[in-house]
Write a protein that holds these residues in place. Sequence first.
Motif, PDB file in Angstrom:
ATOM      1  N   ARG A  11       6.783 -15.473  -5.311  1.00 36.46           N
ATOM      2  CA  ARG A  11       6.891 -14.167  -4.645  1.00 36.46           C
ATOM      3  C   ARG A  11       8.082 -13.362  -5.166  1.00 36.46           C
ATOM      4  O   ARG A  11       7.991 -12.151  -5.294  1.00 36.46           O
ATOM      5  N   ARG A  12       9.160 -14.035  -5.445  1.00 32.63           N
ATOM      6  CA  ARG A  12      10.359 -13.338  -5.927  1.00 32.63           C
ATOM      7  C   ARG A  12      10.267 -12.986  -7.402  1.00 32.63           C
ATOM      8  O   ARG A  12      10.987 -12.108  -7.862  1.00 32.63           O
ATOM      9  N   LYS A  13       9.416 -13.672  -8.150  1.00 30.71           N
ATOM     10  CA  LYS A  13       9.392 -13.500  -9.603  1.00 30.71           C
ATOM     11  C   LYS A  13       8.169 -12.768 -10.149  1.00 30.71           C
ATOM     12  O   LYS A  13       8.220 -12.253 -11.259  1.00 30.71           O
ATOM     13  N   ILE A  14       7.082 -12.751  -9.422  1.00 27.81           N
ATOM     14  CA  ILE A  14       5.859 -12.144  -9.936  1.00 27.81           C
ATOM     15  C   ILE A  14       6.070 -10.655 -10.204  1.00 27.81           C
ATOM     16  O   ILE A  14       6.791  -9.982  -9.482  1.00 27.81           O
ATOM     17  N   ARG A  15       5.450 -10.176 -11.258  1.00 32.41           N
ATOM     18  CA  ARG A  15       5.558  -8.760 -11.615  1.00 32.41           C
ATOM     19  C   ARG A  15       4.165  -8.170 -11.772  1.00 32.41           C
ATOM     20  O   ARG A  15       3.232  -8.854 -12.164  1.00 32.41           O
ATOM     21  N   VAL A  16       4.086  -6.892 -11.456  1.00 32.85           N
ATOM     22  CA  VAL A  16       2.845  -6.123 -11.618  1.00 32.85           C
ATOM     23  C   VAL A  16       3.241  -4.831 -12.322  1.00 32.85           C
ATOM     24  O   VAL A  16       4.293  -4.263 -12.024  1.00 32.85           O
ATOM     25  N   GLU A  17       2.409  -4.376 -13.227  1.00 33.15           N
ATOM     26  CA  GLU A  17       2.701  -3.131 -13.935  1.00 33.15           C
ATOM     27  C   GLU A  17       2.934  -1.999 -12.930  1.00 33.15           C
ATOM     28  O   GLU A  17       2.148  -1.827 -11.995  1.00 33.15           O
ATOM     29  N   PRO A  18       3.983  -1.220 -13.121  1.00 28.91           N
ATOM     30  CA  PRO A  18       4.275  -0.117 -12.193  1.00 28.91           C
ATOM     31  C   PRO A  18       3.110   0.854 -12.020  1.00 28.91           C
ATOM     32  O   PRO A  18       2.865   1.327 -10.912  1.00 28.91           O
ATOM     33  N   ARG A  19       2.354   1.119 -13.071  1.00 25.03           N
ATOM     34  CA  ARG A  19       1.222   2.046 -12.939  1.00 25.03           C
ATOM     35  C   ARG A  19       0.174   1.493 -11.974  1.00 25.03           C
ATOM     36  O   ARG A  19      -0.464   2.246 -11.239  1.00 25.03           O
ATOM     37  N   LEU A  20       0.024   0.180 -11.934  1.00 27.55           N
ATOM     38  CA  LEU A  20      -0.928  -0.428 -11.004  1.00 27.55           C
ATOM     39  C   LEU A  20      -0.419  -0.352  -9.569  1.00 27.55           C
ATOM     40  O   LEU A  20      -1.204  -0.169  -8.635  1.00 27.55           O
ATOM     41  N   VAL A  21       0.885  -0.474  -9.405  1.00 28.01           N
ATOM     42  CA  VAL A  21       1.474  -0.355  -8.062  1.00 28.01           C
ATOM     43  C   VAL A  21       1.314   1.077  -7.554  1.00 28.01           C
ATOM     44  O   VAL A  21       0.973   1.299  -6.383  1.00 28.01           O
ATOM     45  N   VAL A  22       1.523   2.052  -8.426  1.00 30.95           N
ATOM     46  CA  VAL A  22       1.344   3.457  -8.042  1.00 30.95           C
ATOM     47  C   VAL A  22      -0.110   3.716  -7.662  1.00 30.95           C
ATOM     48  O   VAL A  22      -0.403   4.339  -6.632  1.00 30.95           O
ATOM     49  N   PHE A  23      -1.044   3.227  -8.457  1.00 24.42           N
ATOM     50  CA  PHE A  23      -2.460   3.409  -8.170  1.00 24.42           C
ATOM     51  C   PHE A  23      -2.837   2.746  -6.847  1.00 24.42           C
ATOM     52  O   PHE A  23      -3.527   3.338  -6.009  1.00 24.42           O
ATOM     53  N   PHE A  24      -2.341   1.521  -6.628  1.00 24.43           N
ATOM     54  CA  PHE A  24      -2.575   0.812  -5.371  1.00 24.43           C
ATOM     55  C   PHE A  24      -2.037   1.626  -4.190  1.00 24.43           C
ATOM     56  O   PHE A  24      -2.709   1.771  -3.166  1.00 24.43           O
ATOM     57  N   THR A  25      -0.835   2.154  -4.335  1.00 24.30           N
ATOM     58  CA  THR A  25      -0.201   2.927  -3.256  1.00 24.30           C
ATOM     59  C   THR A  25      -1.040   4.149  -2.897  1.00 24.30           C
ATOM     60  O   THR A  25      -1.257   4.437  -1.715  1.00 24.30           O
ATOM     61  N   ARG A  26      -1.515   4.842  -3.902  1.00 21.87           N
ATOM     62  CA  ARG A  26      -2.348   6.032  -3.655  1.00 21.87           C
ATOM     63  C   ARG A  26      -3.661   5.655  -2.981  1.00 21.87           C
ATOM     64  O   ARG A  26      -4.114   6.337  -2.054  1.00 21.87           O
ATOM     65  N   GLN A  27      -4.280   4.578  -3.446  1.00 21.74           N
ATOM     66  CA  GLN A  27      -5.536   4.140  -2.831  1.00 21.74           C
ATOM     67  C   GLN A  27      -5.320   3.734  -1.374  1.00 21.74           C
ATOM     68  O   GLN A  27      -6.120   4.087  -0.506  1.00 21.74           O
ATOM     69  N   LEU A  28      -4.256   2.984  -1.116  1.00 27.03           N
ATOM     70  CA  LEU A  28      -3.975   2.552   0.251  1.00 27.03           C
ATOM     71  C   LEU A  28      -3.708   3.748   1.153  1.00 27.03           C
ATOM     72  O   LEU A  28      -4.218   3.806   2.276  1.00 27.03           O
ATOM     73  N   ALA A  29      -2.947   4.710   0.677  1.00 28.48           N
ATOM     74  CA  ALA A  29      -2.652   5.907   1.473  1.00 28.48           C
ATOM     75  C   ALA A  29      -3.937   6.647   1.823  1.00 28.48           C
ATOM     76  O   ALA A  29      -4.122   7.083   2.971  1.00 28.48           O
ATOM     77  N   THR A  30      -4.839   6.772   0.861  1.00 29.28           N
ATOM     78  CA  THR A  30      -6.119   7.447   1.117  1.00 29.28           C
ATOM     79  C   THR A  30      -6.928   6.694   2.161  1.00 29.28           C
ATOM     80  O   THR A  30      -7.492   7.304   3.077  1.00 29.28           O
ATOM     81  N   MET A  31      -6.968   5.381   2.049  1.00 34.90           N
ATOM     82  CA  MET A  31      -7.751   4.588   3.001  1.00 34.90           C
ATOM     83  C   MET A  31      -7.171   4.682   4.409  1.00 34.90           C
ATOM     84  O   MET A  31      -7.908   4.830   5.383  1.00 34.90           O
ATOM     85  N   VAL A  32      -5.858   4.607   4.523  1.00 34.69           N
ATOM     86  CA  VAL A  32      -5.215   4.684   5.838  1.00 34.69           C
ATOM     87  C   VAL A  32      -5.408   6.075   6.450  1.00 34.69           C
ATOM     88  O   VAL A  32      -5.653   6.202   7.653  1.00 34.69           O
TER      89      VAL A  32
END
Length: 87
Positions: A11-32
């Motif tokens: 959990r402390r070490k895993i990384r995800v591409e920032p562009r994927l985090v941004v895309f995830f954030t936008r999708q989650l905001a739309t769903m909520v």
Amino acid sequence: MSRWKSEDDWRRKIRVEPRLVVFFTRQLATMVKTSIPIVPALISLSEGAESPELERVVGEVARSITHGHSFSQALAYFPKVFPRVYW
């Protein structure tokens, strides 16, 4: 043997591409915004994630929330994925 020393270690070490985090954030905001509850939204986004790392992280965030943690607490378990501004 797992490449992680402990369950929390990944959990402390895993990384995800920032562009994927941004895309995830936008999708989650739309769903909520459309009144989809956060846990089903997270599960849906996890299942459709573009990377296995993001799939695992988002799935763990959903699990943490179902176990009583707040959304911000669940995100804070992944400091390399979600910067402090998220939590």
